[in-house]
Design a protein around this motif. Structure first.
Motif, PDB file in Angstrom:
ATOM      1  N   SER A 116       9.158 -26.211 -28.533  1.00  0.00           N
ATOM      2  CA  SER A 116       8.983 -24.867 -28.225  1.00  0.00           C
ATOM      3  C   SER A 116       8.403 -24.190 -27.443  1.00  0.00           C
ATOM      4  O   SER A 116       8.881 -23.310 -27.452  1.00  0.00           O
ATOM      5  CB  SER A 116       8.363 -24.592 -30.337  1.00  0.00           C
ATOM      6  OG  SER A 116       6.986 -24.944 -29.491  1.00  0.00           O
TER       7      SER A 116
ATOM      8  N   CYS B 102      11.404 -20.861 -26.433  1.00  0.00           N
ATOM      9  CA  CYS B 102      10.879 -20.465 -27.640  1.00  0.00           C
ATOM     10  C   CYS B 102       9.499 -19.111 -26.674  1.00  0.00           C
ATOM     11  O   CYS B 102       9.926 -18.569 -25.852  1.00  0.00           O
ATOM     12  CB  CYS B 102       9.896 -20.937 -28.560  1.00  0.00           C
ATOM     13  SG  CYS B 102       9.809 -19.592 -29.290  1.00  0.00           S
TER      14      CYS B 102
ATOM     15  N   CYS C 256       2.935 -23.933 -33.138  1.00  0.00           N
ATOM     16  CA  CYS C 256       5.152 -24.322 -32.925  1.00  0.00           C
ATOM     17  C   CYS C 256       5.613 -23.721 -34.559  1.00  0.00           C
ATOM     18  O   CYS C 256       6.325 -23.347 -33.666  1.00  0.00           O
ATOM     19  CB  CYS C 256       4.288 -26.006 -32.823  1.00  0.00           C
ATOM     20  SG  CYS C 256       3.646 -26.416 -31.482  1.00  0.00           S
TER      21      CYS C 256
ATOM     22  N   SER D 203       8.417 -21.464 -33.065  1.00  0.00           N
ATOM     23  CA  SER D 203       9.831 -21.748 -33.312  1.00  0.00           C
ATOM     24  C   SER D 203      10.300 -21.160 -34.494  1.00  0.00           C
ATOM     25  O   SER D 203      11.580 -21.302 -34.214  1.00  0.00           O
ATOM     26  CB  SER D 203       9.556 -23.778 -33.813  1.00  0.00           C
ATOM     27  OG  SER D 203       8.892 -24.063 -34.415  1.00  0.00           O
TER      28      SER D 203
ATOM     29  N   TYR E 226      13.886 -18.896 -33.579  1.00  0.00           N
ATOM     30  CA  TYR E 226      15.781 -19.766 -34.609  1.00  0.00           C
ATOM     31  C   TYR E 226      15.729 -18.239 -34.702  1.00  0.00           C
ATOM     32  O   TYR E 226      16.651 -18.383 -35.089  1.00  0.00           O
ATOM     33  CB  TYR E 226      14.887 -20.958 -34.942  1.00  0.00           C
ATOM     34  CG  TYR E 226      16.226 -21.151 -35.945  1.00  0.00           C
ATOM     35  CD1 TYR E 226      16.829 -21.638 -35.717  1.00  0.00           C
ATOM     36  CD2 TYR E 226      16.436 -20.220 -37.733  1.00  0.00           C
ATOM     37  CE1 TYR E 226      18.282 -22.285 -36.801  1.00  0.00           C
ATOM     38  CE2 TYR E 226      17.358 -21.448 -38.385  1.00  0.00           C
ATOM     39  CZ  TYR E 226      18.026 -21.783 -37.570  1.00  0.00           C
ATOM     40  OH  TYR E 226      19.169 -22.638 -38.304  1.00  0.00           O
TER      41      TYR E 226
END
Length: 71
Positions: free
Chosen positions: A2, A6, A44, A48, A52
């Motif tokens: 991530s 991300c 995290c 994440s 997504y």
């Protein structure tokens, strides 16, 4: 992962929290180590999951399955 895909700044914060865990554990501060591990995991997992869902939404939008962006 991530961190790379991300949000780099928040990923670095999560890595810093994760790096604190071993030192705190070895010094005997078990509750501090658990708190640092929980913070790293929380950062995290939140980002994440958000990334997504954002990717899924953009995939649907770009493929014409969504006509309007609701924000």
């Amino acid at each position: 992962m991530s961190t790379l895909f991300c949000c780099l700044p928040l990923g670095i914060v999560a890595i810093i929290h994760a790096a604190k865990v071993d030192g705190l554990y070895r010094s005997g501060d078990y509750s501090g180590a658990q708190e640092a591990a929980d913070n790293a995991k929380k950062i995290c997992s939140i980002w994440s999951h958000r990334w997504y869902h954002c990717r899924c939404y953009l995939f649907l939008y770009w493929n014409g399955w969504l006509n309007v962006i609701p924000w």
